[in-house]
Design an enzyme around this catalytic site. Sequence first.
Site, PDB file in Angstrom:
ATOM      1  N   ILE A 142       0.839  -1.204   0.000  1.00 51.04           N
ATOM      2  CA  ILE A 142       0.000   0.000   0.000  1.00 51.04           C
ATOM      3  C   ILE A 142       0.869   1.249   0.000  1.00 51.04           C
ATOM      4  O   ILE A 142       0.945   1.981  -0.987  1.00 51.04           O
ATOM      5  CB  ILE A 142      -0.954  -0.004   1.228  1.00 51.04           C
ATOM      6  CG1 ILE A 142      -1.876  -1.228   1.177  1.00 51.04           C
ATOM      7  CG2 ILE A 142      -1.759   1.283   1.282  1.00 51.04           C
ATOM      8  CD1 ILE A 142      -2.721  -1.417   2.419  1.00 51.04           C
ATOM      9  N   CYS A 143       1.550   1.480   1.103  1.00 50.98           N
ATOM     10  CA  CYS A 143       2.291   2.728   1.288  1.00 50.98           C
ATOM     11  C   CYS A 143       3.514   2.836   0.395  1.00 50.98           C
ATOM     12  O   CYS A 143       3.975   3.946   0.109  1.00 50.98           O
ATOM     13  CB  CYS A 143       2.689   2.877   2.756  1.00 50.98           C
ATOM     14  SG  CYS A 143       1.287   2.695   3.881  1.00 50.98           S
ATOM     15  N   VAL A 144       4.054   1.698  -0.045  1.00 52.28           N
ATOM     16  CA  VAL A 144       5.166   1.700  -0.997  1.00 52.28           C
ATOM     17  C   VAL A 144       4.648   1.558  -2.421  1.00 52.28           C
ATOM     18  O   VAL A 144       4.989   2.343  -3.313  1.00 52.28           O
ATOM     19  CB  VAL A 144       6.173   0.581  -0.684  1.00 52.28           C
ATOM     20  CG1 VAL A 144       7.308   0.576  -1.715  1.00 52.28           C
ATOM     21  CG2 VAL A 144       6.747   0.746   0.716  1.00 52.28           C
TER      22      VAL A 144
END
Length: 208
Positions: A117-119
Amino acid sequence: MSFTYNRLDVDQCIFLFVDHQSGLIQLVNDYQQHEFQKNVMALAKVAQYYKSPAVLTTSFDTGPNGPIVKEITDLLPNAPLIRRPGQINAMDNDDFVNEIKKTGRKQIVISGVLTEICVAFPALSLIEQGYEVFVVTDASGTFAEHTREAAHKRMAAAGCQLLNWAAVAGEIHRDWRRDIQGFGAIWRDHIPGYWCLMQSYDAAQNAK
């Protein structure tokens, strides 16, 4: 098939640390916590060592995700910290995007929590915008190995390059002779067993 090896360049790269937050890191299960901490700290030290631009960001840090871990801000005190009020994809936040653009650099070294998600979300957005993206796999963490592998396949298929923090350091450094002690100190502190190699080297040097 032709291939051009575009190496990471100290004058062209920027480090992005995305959502290494005290709450989210507790969800990391694809690495042991102590191992993950050492990897993240090693990457931050690499950015510090090369005096590379870095941008830090958090997602909803007033909620359960928690604040960014202080070890990163301690190592990179001059890096801007973009506290996103709610955007999940960091590239949906104008302040974050503008900090990247201000550097004028096109090689992105990205790590974060959670990997898929965040990467992955900002990495895919950056590829779409024409950046070269280097995902630091061992400084990014998630729920489990199978979710990590799925994220890696998705990013690689889009053109992201996957490597660990040591490969980032080595590709930028190019040649051990540039600085054996300084470069070696990062490896000594963050790679099991390398402290013995550095002791052997130091002893050999002192015996001359």
